[in-house]
Design a protein around this motif. Structure first.
Motif, mmCIF file in Angstrom:
data_model
loop_
_atom_site.group_PDB
_atom_site.id
_atom_site.type_symbol
_atom_site.label_atom_id
_atom_site.label_comp_id
_atom_site.label_asym_id
_atom_site.label_seq_id
_atom_site.Cartn_x
_atom_site.Cartn_y
_atom_site.Cartn_z
ATOM 1 N N THR A 227 -54.005 -32.266 8.508
ATOM 2 C CA THR A 227 -55.162 -32.076 9.394
ATOM 3 C C THR A 227 -56.290 -32.738 8.657
ATOM 4 N N ALA A 326 -52.587 -23.815 13.163
ATOM 5 C CA ALA A 326 -51.391 -24.073 12.453
ATOM 6 C C ALA A 326 -50.273 -24.079 13.449
ATOM 7 N N ASP A 327 -50.207 -23.282 14.457
ATOM 8 C CA ASP A 327 -49.072 -23.391 15.429
ATOM 9 C C ASP A 327 -49.191 -24.595 16.360
ATOM 10 N N GLY A 330 -48.545 -28.006 14.360
ATOM 11 C CA GLY A 330 -46.900 -28.049 13.852
ATOM 12 C C GLY A 330 -45.927 -28.331 15.063
ATOM 13 N N ASP A 331 -46.643 -28.310 16.461
ATOM 14 C CA ASP A 331 -45.825 -28.380 17.370
ATOM 15 C C ASP A 331 -46.286 -29.388 18.336
#
Length: 652
Positions: A227, A326-327, A330-331
């Motif tokens: 990030t 983070a969720d 990462g998606d």
């Protein structure tokens, strides 16, 4: 319409308050309204003010936060400015110091005021380490907004906060968003490449860099793999944040097209502040098609749909914030889905739509101001604008109360010794909206008190299985030598809840006084009781017939010669206002027609002292009341004809 806007902060310093004022000025200009801006002078103003006149007053910077300036204008100066402009309404933008003095000036001229709650100064006092000042600030905010004619709050959280402070007349009014400036199409890949050359996911924040914004919470994201953190804005905390987050990109203050481009370039927007009354930058991120991670308290609760266009994390839980970011980092598929939902969520939140709502609030304040001026005393809450109800097809109406509902002194077109009254009149109006038989009972008896309502009238009414019950009760209790208002309210609330539990609708009416010097002795009691009655109505779902909001009802021509009961004209006024609340079609027009066809009774023989006052005193000395031994005039239902039927048949 002429609108004077008083703003605690103004150009050249741009913040949420200033931005809202500029949007309001643009809308008012487009609609043909005239405007005056009274604000602190902080520098040269070059922006388009959309034809507004300005009075920029000498100000001093707030210590440790020079962008915020404080005006110490004398109320006399503000009164002179308002008197010269002659506004129809005064708009108080995030009022505190200047707003309080402007409120005093508006009150001196009887001008309605609309206070915009936009800054949670109570939370700010806490964030700036001034706990001793917190209670003072809280009290000042409460006094200010209780004094304003109308308060506009941007979110459910801010509404609840104000209600907890005892503020009444709160309406929801959010913030608009510029869906052209903030649009996913402004995403600039060249800018993104310059910020994240290795293809990192860009996590951004936009807002003031100040302690109350809790930007230092972003330290939880400092080492999140893959990030790049971008912080847009300026303020007193910037130097400390740059030391704390050496790898973050600080752009400084951005605005206009440049801000729109940067916002659209984010992949995730993070908003850590826990004292937001709204969260305008959250709305701008959503408009830009950027998923939002925000703290689950305050304004964000009304903006972010968790698991649809972003995530709300537990307030103060930085591990939870990091996990939510983070969720999304990462998606990529989830980010795209959330981005589409984010843009869709701001449809209908344009400044034009909100500007029209604001003008409607101005008009409501203009209506409410004369009602406030006519009140003999104010309780915790004041009358609101009586709303027209949605007409239902009631078939069984029972009226409860004392002599006012019994109809005493309304002998219009009645045999000697018989009375009509507002409830009888209302029953006739409701019957005309019913396609079939309409049944009506009146259990009211003169001199009855709240205990009689609870112990006798409500139990009897419930056996009749009504679908509509009116309650106008309390005056006889309130004029007694000793009054326990909380106990009276508890009895009233018990009665209302029993009726509501049966499935019946309740029409709850506030009590009122004639405009006589002697009656003013009880004005504070009546105001306090009515204030609690409005709470009971709101909490139980009862319909409110706010007779205190009808200054005409207090005028002496509405009162009979005994000085304590209504004339036929007063009963007509109550009946047709009740019909309006219940949604009877054309109630106002029918009221005028009824008045033209009827004249009030001639004065009764004898003087008031001998005819009314002395008998009342004698009964009290003997422990009796005028209602002793009397029964209600309609203990069981009478049947009134509905539409297309004639006759009046007693029902057993």
């Amino acid at each position: 319409m002429r609108v004077a806007l008083l703003a605690e902060s103004f150009l050249p310093h741009m913040n949420g308050v200033t931005g809202s004022v500029l949007h309001v000025l643009r809308h008012l200009k487009a609609e043909g309204h005239e405007t005056l801006v009274i604000a602190p002078r902080a520098g040269e103003v070059t922006a388009d003010l959309h034809g507004a006149r300005t009075e920029l007053l000498r100000s001093v910077p707030l210590p440790s936060y020079p962008e915020v300036r404080v005006v110490f204008a004398r109320a006399a100066r503000l009164t002179a400015l308002l008197r010269s402009f002659q506004p129809d309404v005064v708009h108080l933008a995030s009022p505190f110091v200047l707003g309080w003095q402007g409120l005093a000036a508006a009150d001196a001229l009887n001008i309605p005021t609309v206070a915009i709650y936009q800054t949670d100064v109570v939370a700010y006092a806490q964030k700036y380490g001034m706990p001793a000042a917190t209670s003072f600030v809280e009290g000042h905010v409460a006094r200010l907004h209780r004094r304003a004619t109308l308060t506009l709050a941007p979110s459910s959280a801010s509404t609840a906060q104000l209600e907890a402070l005892g503020v009444d007349r709160i309406r929801r009014w959010g913030r608009g968003v510029d869906a052209v400036r903030f649009d996913p199409r402004h995403r600039n890949e060249a800018w993104r490449q310059s910020i994240a050359p290795a293809g990192e996911t860009i996590v951004g924040y936009v807002g003031r860099l100040a302690p109350e914004k809790q930007v230092d919470d972003l330290r939880a994201l400092a080492n999140l793999p893959g990030t790049r953190l971008v912080i847009v804005g300026d303020g007193p905390s910037r130097a400390g944040l740059e030391r704390m987050l050496p790898d973050a990109v600080f752009t400084g203050h951005l605005s206009g097209a440049e801000l729109g481009e940067v916002m659209a370039g984010f992949d995730v927007f993070v908003h850590p502040g826990e004292s937001e009354t709204f969260g305008q930058t959250i709305q701008e991120a959503l408009a830009s098609g950027v998923p939002v991670v925000a703290t689950g308290v305050g304004g964000p609760l009304d903006l972010v749909r968790s698991s649809i266009d972003g995530w709300l994390y537990r307030p103060g839980d930085l591990d939870d914030m990091r996990a939510r970011v983070a969720d999304l980092v990462g998606d990529e598929a989830k980010r795209r889905a959330f981005a589409l939902a984010a843009r869709e969520s701001i449809s209908g939140r344009t400044w034009d739509a909100l500007g029209s709502q604001l003008v409607g609030h101005y008009r409501d304040a203009i209506t409410l101001r004369p009602i406030d001026d006519a009140l003999p005393a104010r309780g915790r809450t004041r009358p609101a604008i009586a709303e027209t109800g949605v007409s239902r097809r009631w078939t069984r109406f029972v009226a409860l109360g004392d002599s006012i509902t019994e109809g005493l002194c309304d002998g219009s077109r009645m045999p000697d010794g018989h009375y009509r009254g507002w409830a009888d009149r209302l029953a006739s109006l409701l019957a005309q909206t019913s396609p079939g038989p309409f049944r009506y009972a009146n259990l009211a008896v003169r001199s009855r008190k709240m205990k009689d309502l609870l112990d006798e009238q409500v139990p009897h009414a419930l056996t009749m299985k009504p679908d509509l019950v009116s309650i106008l009760m309390g005056s006889n209790d309130l004029v007694g030598p000793q009054v326990n208002i909380p106990a009276l309210v508890a009895q009233l609330e018990d009665a209302v809840r029993q009726v509501r539990a049966s499935g019946a609708d309740v029409l709850l009416a506030t009590v009122f006084l004639p405009r006589r010097r002697a009656a003013m002795l009880f004005a504070r009691r009546f105001a306090a009781f009515n204030s609690e009655m409005r709470r009971v109505a709101a909490e139980t779902g009862a319909m409110m017939l706010d007779l205190e909001a009808m200054p005409a009802l207090s005028e002496l021509p509405m009162w009979s010669d005994d000085r304590v009961h209504l004339r036929p004209a007063g009963h007509r006024l109550v009946a047709y206002r009740a019909a309006d609340v219940l949604g009877v079609p054309d109630a106002e027009a029918l009221s005028g027609l009824d008045e033209a066809f009827h004249s009030d009774e001639m004065p009764l023989p004898g003087t008031w002292l001998r005819r009314d006052a002395l008998p009342w005193v004698w009964r009290r000395l003997q422990g009796r009341t005028a209602g002793d031994g009397r029964i209600a005039k309609h203990l069981s239902y009478v049947e009134l004809p509905g539409r297309g039927r004639r006759g009046r048949v007693p029902s057993t």
